[in-house]
Enzyme design. Structure first.
Site, mmCIF file in Angstrom:
data_model
loop_
_atom_site.group_PDB
_atom_site.id
_atom_site.type_symbol
_atom_site.label_atom_id
_atom_site.label_comp_id
_atom_site.label_asym_id
_atom_site.label_seq_id
_atom_site.Cartn_x
_atom_site.Cartn_y
_atom_site.Cartn_z
ATOM 1 N N ARG A 1 0.619 14.395 13.434
ATOM 2 C CA ARG A 1 1.076 14.217 12.054
ATOM 3 C C ARG A 1 1.037 15.499 11.201
ATOM 4 N NH1 ARG A 1 -1.187 8.684 9.739
ATOM 5 N NH2 ARG A 1 0.720 8.755 8.517
ATOM 6 N N ASP B 1 4.597 0.447 12.026
ATOM 7 C CA ASP B 1 3.395 -0.167 11.452
ATOM 8 C C ASP B 1 3.243 -1.641 11.853
ATOM 9 O OD1 ASP B 1 2.717 2.182 10.284
ATOM 10 O OD2 ASP B 1 3.401 1.663 8.277
ATOM 11 N N LYS C 1 0.836 -1.209 0.000
ATOM 12 C CA LYS C 1 0.000 0.000 0.000
ATOM 13 C C LYS C 1 0.868 1.254 0.000
ATOM 14 C CE LYS C 1 -1.729 1.586 4.086
ATOM 15 N NZ LYS C 1 -1.409 2.996 4.364
ATOM 16 N N ASN C 2 1.870 1.288 0.905
ATOM 17 C CA ASN C 2 2.630 2.524 1.071
ATOM 18 C C ASN C 2 3.659 2.767 -0.031
ATOM 19 O OD1 ASN C 2 1.086 3.152 3.231
ATOM 20 N ND2 ASN C 2 2.609 2.573 4.789
ATOM 21 N N CYS D 1 -4.749 12.522 13.494
ATOM 22 C CA CYS D 1 -5.516 11.283 13.280
ATOM 23 C C CYS D 1 -5.349 10.377 14.482
ATOM 24 C CB CYS D 1 -5.101 10.604 11.986
ATOM 25 S SG CYS D 1 -3.495 9.845 12.094
ATOM 26 N N ARG E 1 -8.597 -0.656 4.416
ATOM 27 C CA ARG E 1 -7.688 0.350 3.851
ATOM 28 C C ARG E 1 -6.350 -0.274 3.458
ATOM 29 N NH1 ARG E 1 -6.169 4.538 7.662
ATOM 30 N NH2 ARG E 1 -4.744 4.826 5.930
HETATM 31 N N1 EPU Z 1 6.496 14.550 10.949
HETATM 32 C C1 EPU Z 1 6.533 15.890 11.258
HETATM 33 N N2 EPU Z 1 6.405 16.789 10.237
HETATM 34 C C2 EPU Z 1 6.237 16.404 8.936
HETATM 35 C C3 EPU Z 1 6.198 15.029 8.631
HETATM 36 C C4 EPU Z 1 6.335 14.117 9.660
HETATM 37 O O1 EPU Z 1 6.696 16.274 12.420
HETATM 38 O O2 EPU Z 1 6.126 17.281 8.062
HETATM 39 C C5 EPU Z 1 6.635 13.554 12.031
HETATM 40 C C6 EPU Z 1 5.349 12.725 12.206
HETATM 41 O O3 EPU Z 1 4.388 13.381 12.977
HETATM 42 C C7 EPU Z 1 5.879 11.458 12.833
HETATM 43 C C8 EPU Z 1 7.268 11.308 12.194
HETATM 44 O O4 EPU Z 1 7.587 12.589 11.658
HETATM 45 O O5 EPU Z 1 6.013 11.634 14.215
HETATM 46 C C9 EPU Z 1 7.381 10.286 11.085
HETATM 47 O O6 EPU Z 1 6.265 10.380 10.234
HETATM 48 P P1 EPU Z 1 6.361 10.146 8.654
HETATM 49 O O7 EPU Z 1 6.193 11.461 7.988
HETATM 50 O O8 EPU Z 1 7.543 9.325 8.321
HETATM 51 O O9 EPU Z 1 5.035 9.316 8.414
HETATM 52 P P2 EPU Z 1 4.138 9.425 7.125
HETATM 53 O O10 EPU Z 1 5.005 9.658 5.973
HETATM 54 O O11 EPU Z 1 2.995 10.332 7.386
HETATM 55 C C10 EPU Z 1 4.290 6.883 6.468
HETATM 56 C C11 EPU Z 1 3.324 5.756 6.275
HETATM 57 C C12 EPU Z 1 2.749 5.357 7.622
HETATM 58 C C13 EPU Z 1 3.911 4.923 8.522
HETATM 59 C C14 EPU Z 1 4.936 6.062 8.642
HETATM 60 C C15 EPU Z 1 6.168 5.688 9.434
HETATM 61 C C16 EPU Z 1 2.503 6.156 4.043
HETATM 62 C C17 EPU Z 1 1.380 6.541 3.167
HETATM 63 N N3 EPU Z 1 2.278 6.180 5.358
HETATM 64 O O12 EPU Z 1 3.535 7.953 7.056
HETATM 65 O O13 EPU Z 1 1.899 4.246 7.382
HETATM 66 O O14 EPU Z 1 3.430 4.619 9.799
HETATM 67 O O15 EPU Z 1 5.362 6.474 7.317
HETATM 68 O O16 EPU Z 1 6.805 4.606 8.869
HETATM 69 O O17 EPU Z 1 3.576 5.808 3.573
HETATM 70 C C18 EPU Z 1 0.096 2.784 7.807
HETATM 71 O O18 EPU Z 1 0.319 2.239 6.714
HETATM 72 O O19 EPU Z 1 -0.695 2.285 8.653
HETATM 73 C C19 EPU Z 1 0.765 4.036 8.149
HETATM 74 C C20 EPU Z 1 0.330 4.854 9.114
#
Ligand code: EPU
Length: 424
Positions: free
Chosen positions: A121, A309, A22-23, A116, A403
Site C-alpha cells: 500500500r 472489502d 467509514k470510508n 499493512c 475499527r
Molecule cells: N496504490 C498504489 N499507489 C498509491 C495508492 C494505491 O500503488 O499511491 C495501489 C494499492 O497498493 C492497491 C491499489 O492501488 O493495490 C488500490 O488501492 P487504493 O489506493 O484504492 O486503496 P486505499 O485508498 O488505500 C481504500 C479503502 C480500503 C479499500 C480500498 C479499495 C479507505 C479509507 N480505505 O483504500 O478500505 O480496501 O480503498 O477499495 O477508503 C477497509 O475499509 O477495510 C479498507 C481497507
C-alpha cells in the site's frame, strides 16, 4: 484485550439499520480542514477509525462535538500541520489530511504509512499528484514533508490505478489551487461521490461525479457546510452474507442497494433470496435449505466491480456452499490472511498466488474454533463463519472489528445471534 465469543448455528431474523460509511466519513472529516467555520456532518458512524481521525483533527487545532450521529467540527483555528507516526500507524487513512493541509496552510508533514496486513500500500500516486500541482514533497525520517512552491496550481494527473484515497487527496488539494485540474482514471467508488457532494456544498467547482475523469476549477476560498454521510455498503454486504450463511430472514434499512451491484448479483447466482427496496434490502435463506447454496466465482475489481472489502466475507459464505469456486483478489497482493483462520473452522480452501479455490463444506457445514482476527474485513469473515458454524467460536484481537463495524454485537444480538465480548 477482548475477544468475541459466538455460539453459532442460529438463524438471524429481524431488521437492522445500516450505519454511515467509514470510508466516506474519513475523507469527509478530513475535508473540514479546508475551510474555517463550523461544519456539520450527519450520519457519522462512531467507530475506532472515526475517533482516530477526530483526535488527529484535535491535534491540528479543530474543535468538534458529537451529538448522536451528528458531528459539528469547527476548523477556524488550524495552525499545526504535522501528523505523527503514532496516529498513522493505527490508521493509514490519516494520510487523507495531506491534501487539505497543503491546500489550507501551504504545507504538511505526515508520517509515511508502512505496509499493512493486506499489502504494501504505497502512497506514490498521492505524492506524484501533489508534485504536479507545484508542491515539493520530501521523504525524510519516515515523514512526507510537503510544501507549496509559490501558490499551488492545478494540473493534469493520470492515476495508473484508480486509487480511492489518492483520488480523494488530490481532489481536496485541487479545490483551492489556481486554475484547472483534471484527474484521469479517477476512482468511482460511491464514497468519492459523497466527497464531491461535500466539496460542492462548500463552494468547490467540480465537474464529473461517478466518472473516470474529474475536472476541478480551483476557487480562492471555501466555506463550512452540512453534508450527510452515505450508508456503509461494506457493512450492509457483511450482514447480507451473515444471514445467507447462518440462515434466517433479515431486512437491512437505511442502506443503498444501488451501491452493491456486484454483490447482489453474486448472491442471486448463489441461490440467496434477495429483495431490494428504495433504501432497504431483505435477505432470506432457509437454514434447512442451505445445502442449496451454490459456490460461485468472484474476482475483486474497482467499483462497480466486486469490492475487495467484501472478498473475505464471500469466502466465508462460499466455504458453506456446494461445489467449488475460485476467488481472485486483484486489488491487494496479500488479502488472504483469513484463509488459515477459516480453515480452523473446517473450511476447505487452497490458495495459489492471488487466487483461492474454495470447496464448499455442503451439508456438513463448519464447526466452531478459536481464531485470530488479522485485519478489519478478515475479522468480519470470521464472524460470518462463526455465526454459521456449529458450537463455539472465539475470535481474538477484535479491536480490528471495532475499527469498522458500529454496534456489531448489539446488531447481531437483535437478530437472535448468541454473541458477546469477553476479556481474553
Ligand atoms: N496504490 C498504489 N499507489 C498509491 C495508492 C494505491 O500503488 O499511491 C495501489 C494499492 O497498493 C492497491 C491499489 O492501488 O493495490 C488500490 O488501492 P487504493 O489506493 O484504492 O486503496 P486505499 O485508498 O488505500 C481504500 C479503502 C480500503 C479499500 C480500498 C479499495 C479507505 C479509507 N480505505 O483504500 O478500505 O480496501 O480503498 O477499495 O477508503 C477497509 O475499509 O477495510 C479498507 C481497507
Amino acid at each position: 484485550m477482548e475477544k468475541l465469543v459466538i455460539e453459532g448455528s442460529r438463524p438471524l431474523v429481524g431488521a437492522i439499520n445500516i450505519s454511515g460509511a467509514k470510508n466516506a466519513a474519513l475523507p469527509l472529516i478530513a475535508a473540514t480542514l479546508l475551510a474555517p467555520g463550523t461544519h456539520v456532518l450527519t450520519n457519522v458512524p462512531d467507530l475506532r477509525d472515526t475517533r482516530t481521525i477526530l483526535s488527529l483533527l484535535s491535534e491540528l487545532g479543530a474543535v468538534w462535538q458529537r451529538d448522536g450521529s451528528t458531528l459539528t467540527i469547527d476548523c477556524t483555528d488550524i495552525s499545526y500541520a504535522e501528523v505523527s507516526y503514532d496516529l498513522v500507524k493505527t490508521m493509514r487513512a490519516s494520510v487523507l489530511v495531506l491534501g487539505p493541509l497543503i491546500a489550507r496552510l501551504g504545507m504538511a508533514k505526515v508520517s509515511m504509512p508502512g505496509g499493512c496486513a493486506i499489502g504494501e500500500r504505497p502512497i506514490n500516486f498521492h505524492i506524484q499528484g501533489f508534485e504536479r500541482f507545484g508542491v515539493r514533497c520530501k521523504l525524510e525520517h519516515g515523514y512526507v514533508a510537503a510544501e507549496q512552491d509559490g501558490k499551488m496550481h492545478g494540473g493534469s494527473v493520470h492515476l495508473d490505478i484508480p486509487s480511492v484515497t489518492a483520488t480523494e487527496n488530490l481532489m481536496m488539494a485541487a479545490v483551492l489551487a489556481d486554475g484547472t485540474t483534471v484527474i484521469k482514471n479517477a476512482a468511482r467508488e460511491p464514497e468519492i461521490g459523497n466527497l464531491i457532494d461535500m466539496l460542492r456544498n462548500m463552494g468547490a467547482d467540480i465537474e464529473g461525479r461517478d466518472t473516470a475523469e474529474i475536472t476541478i476549477n480551483g476557487v480562492s476560498r471555501l466555506h463550512a457546510a452540512q453534508t450527510e454521510i452515505i450508508a456503509d455498503r461494506i457493512e450492509a454486504g457483511t450482514y447480507l452474507m451473515a444471514v445467507a450463511a447462518a440462515g434466517g430472514r433479515t431486512t437491512l434499512t437505511d442502506c443503498e442497494p444501488r451501491h452493491l451491484p456486484a454483490l447482489l448479483e453474486k448472491l442471486n447466482e448463489a441461490g440467496v433470496g434477495i429483495t431490494t427496496g428504495e433504501r432497504s434490502i431483505t435477505v432470506e435463506m432457509d437454514p434447512g435449505r442451505r445445502p442449496d447454496l451454490r459456490c460461485v466465482d468472484i474476482k475483486t475489481m474497482v467499483y462497480p466491480g466486486y469490492p475487495t472489502d467484501l472478498q473475505a466475507q464471500f469466502m466465508a459464505l462460499m466455504s458453506l456452499g456446494n461445489g467449488n469456486c475460485v476467488i481472485k483478489e486483484t486489488i491487494f497482493e496479500n488479502r488472504f490472511m483469513h484463509v488459515a483462520e477459516l480453515r480452523r473452522l473446517g473450511a476447505r480452501i487452497q490458495t495459489e498466488g492471488n487466487s483461492a479455490v474454495v470447496t464448499g463444506s455442503g451439508p456438513q457445514g463448519l464447526s466452531g474454533a478459536r481464531v485470530m482476527a488479522t485485519d478489519l474485513r478478515a475479522s468480519s469473515s470470521l464472524v460470518i463463519a462463526g455465526l454459521a458454524a456449529s458450537g463455539r467460536t472465539e475470535i481474538s484481537r477484535i479491536y480490528h472489528l471495532e475499527r469498522g463495524y458500529e454496534n456489531l454485537v448489539d446488531k447481531l444480538t437483535g437478530l437472535g445471534a448468541r454473541v458477546w465480548k469477553e476479556d481474553e
